[in-house]
Design an enzyme around this catalytic site. Structure first.
Site: not given
Ligand code: PPE
Length: 304
Positions: A158
């Site tokens: 990330k």
């Molecule tokens: N894909 C991406 C590209 C992504 O950024 C997130 C989280 C996910 C999948 C889902 O991952 P999880 O949160 O572990 O279920 N995106 C983060 C950032 C959002 C933002 O705008 O800043 C979040 O949801 O915290």
């Protein structure tokens, strides 16, 4: 504007929100190498509880490992610092943003001689795609931008730079009148949203992108577990955008987005064009879990 809280944790010390500053030549600001997390803390009857904190801290360290950033704190220290930041700010539900970044030092593309710094901020963040989106579903556009190739940007990490691609997609989707974008991978299959993983439902089973060109979402993993517990079949298989068009239901998952139903993709309504019944069932159990109302899943909560 992000609603202010009192303190931000920076490299082991609490700093006033307004003084939480970095130098303009902070390396990460120029070159995008910073790993971060998005975590939520929910209000429960037994006090604030962080959802799957250990898994998020572990992912932060794995992201750092992928990009060879050496975090100058242990996992336990970051875990405790996150809880302490919530306590210090006296907040019972919040979004948590730990970030590990390359600090001020040298410029140029070799980051290894610069300091690695860490900050943790918390603030109140409501429904990411709107309260109405959670209830009624959102309108999604297939992006003209392609998700990074698996060997371009390391989707298992990330990392800040990953989100330039996401922002191109999001800006395009909003400017075309949609709420969110879904990106295809380099082979043309559906990958994920700008900040969410994606699921579809057909004939009673759930399908989600396999862990190739996507972030390994913790909400995605939670939904897979919940669905299996509810007796719903889950397939991790790649699928095309037109399979999405003819699905009965679809939804996004993410820490920020939680479980957001998708009611339309590229002008085609999904199912009845509203939140579907299986989505609602999973969403409702998910919200019970994070609010501490489902004893079976209490091990996912860390009380502050
Ligand atoms: N894909 C991406 C590209 C992504 O950024 C997130 C989280 C996910 C999948 C889902 O991952 P999880 O949160 O572990 O279920 N995106 C983060 C950032 C959002 C933002 O705008 O800043 C979040 O949801 O915290």
């Amino acid at each position: 504007m992000v609603p202010k809280t009192e303190k931000i944790w920076m490299d082991g010390k609490f700093v006033d929100w307004d003084n939480a500053k970095v130098h303009i030549l902070t390396h990460s600001l120029h070159y995008g190498l910073a790993v971060f997390e998005g975590i939520r803390c929910y209000k429960t009857e037994e006090g604030p509880a962080v959802f799957r904190l250990k898994d998020h801290v572990e992912r932060l360290f794995k992201s750092a490992h992928i990009f060879t950033l050496k975090i100058p704190f242990s996992e336990e220290e970051i875990f405790e610092a996150i809880k302490e930041t919530i306590r210090v700010n006296k907040i019972d539900s919040c979004y948590i943003r730990p970030i590990v970044y390359v600090g001020y030092g040298n410029m140029g593309l070799y980051p290894k001689n610069n300091p690695i710094q860490v900050a943790i901020a918390v603030w109140s963040w409501g429904a990411y795609l709107g309260e109405e989106g959670l209830q009624r579903g959102i309108k999604v556009k297939t992006s003209s931008f392609i998700r990074n190739h698996v060997n371009s940007n390391m989707s298992r990490g990330k990392v800040a730079g990953y989100y330039v691609n996401s922002q191109l997609a999001k800006i395009e989707a909003i400017s075309c009148g949609f709420d969110e974008a879904v990106l295809l991978d380099t082979e043309g299959y559906v990958s994920e949203g700008s900040g969410e993983n994606i699921f579809l439902i057909r004939n009673g089973y759930l399908k989600t992108t396999p862990l190739t060109s996507i972030l390994e979402g913790i909400t995605r993993d939670s939904v897979i577990t919940i669905a299996k517990d509810l007796g719903i079949d889950v397939k991790e298989e790649r699928f095309t955008r037109d399979e999405l068009y003819i699905s009965d239901e679809a939804f996004f998952t993410g820490t920020a987005a939680e479980i957001t139903p998708i009611r339309e993709v590229d002008g085609r309504s999904i199912g009845q064009g509203s939140r579907g019944p299986i989505t609602e069932k999973i969403q409702s159990l998910f919200f019970d879990i994070v609010k501490g109302k489902a004893s079976k899943y209490k091990h996912w909560l860390d009380y502050v």
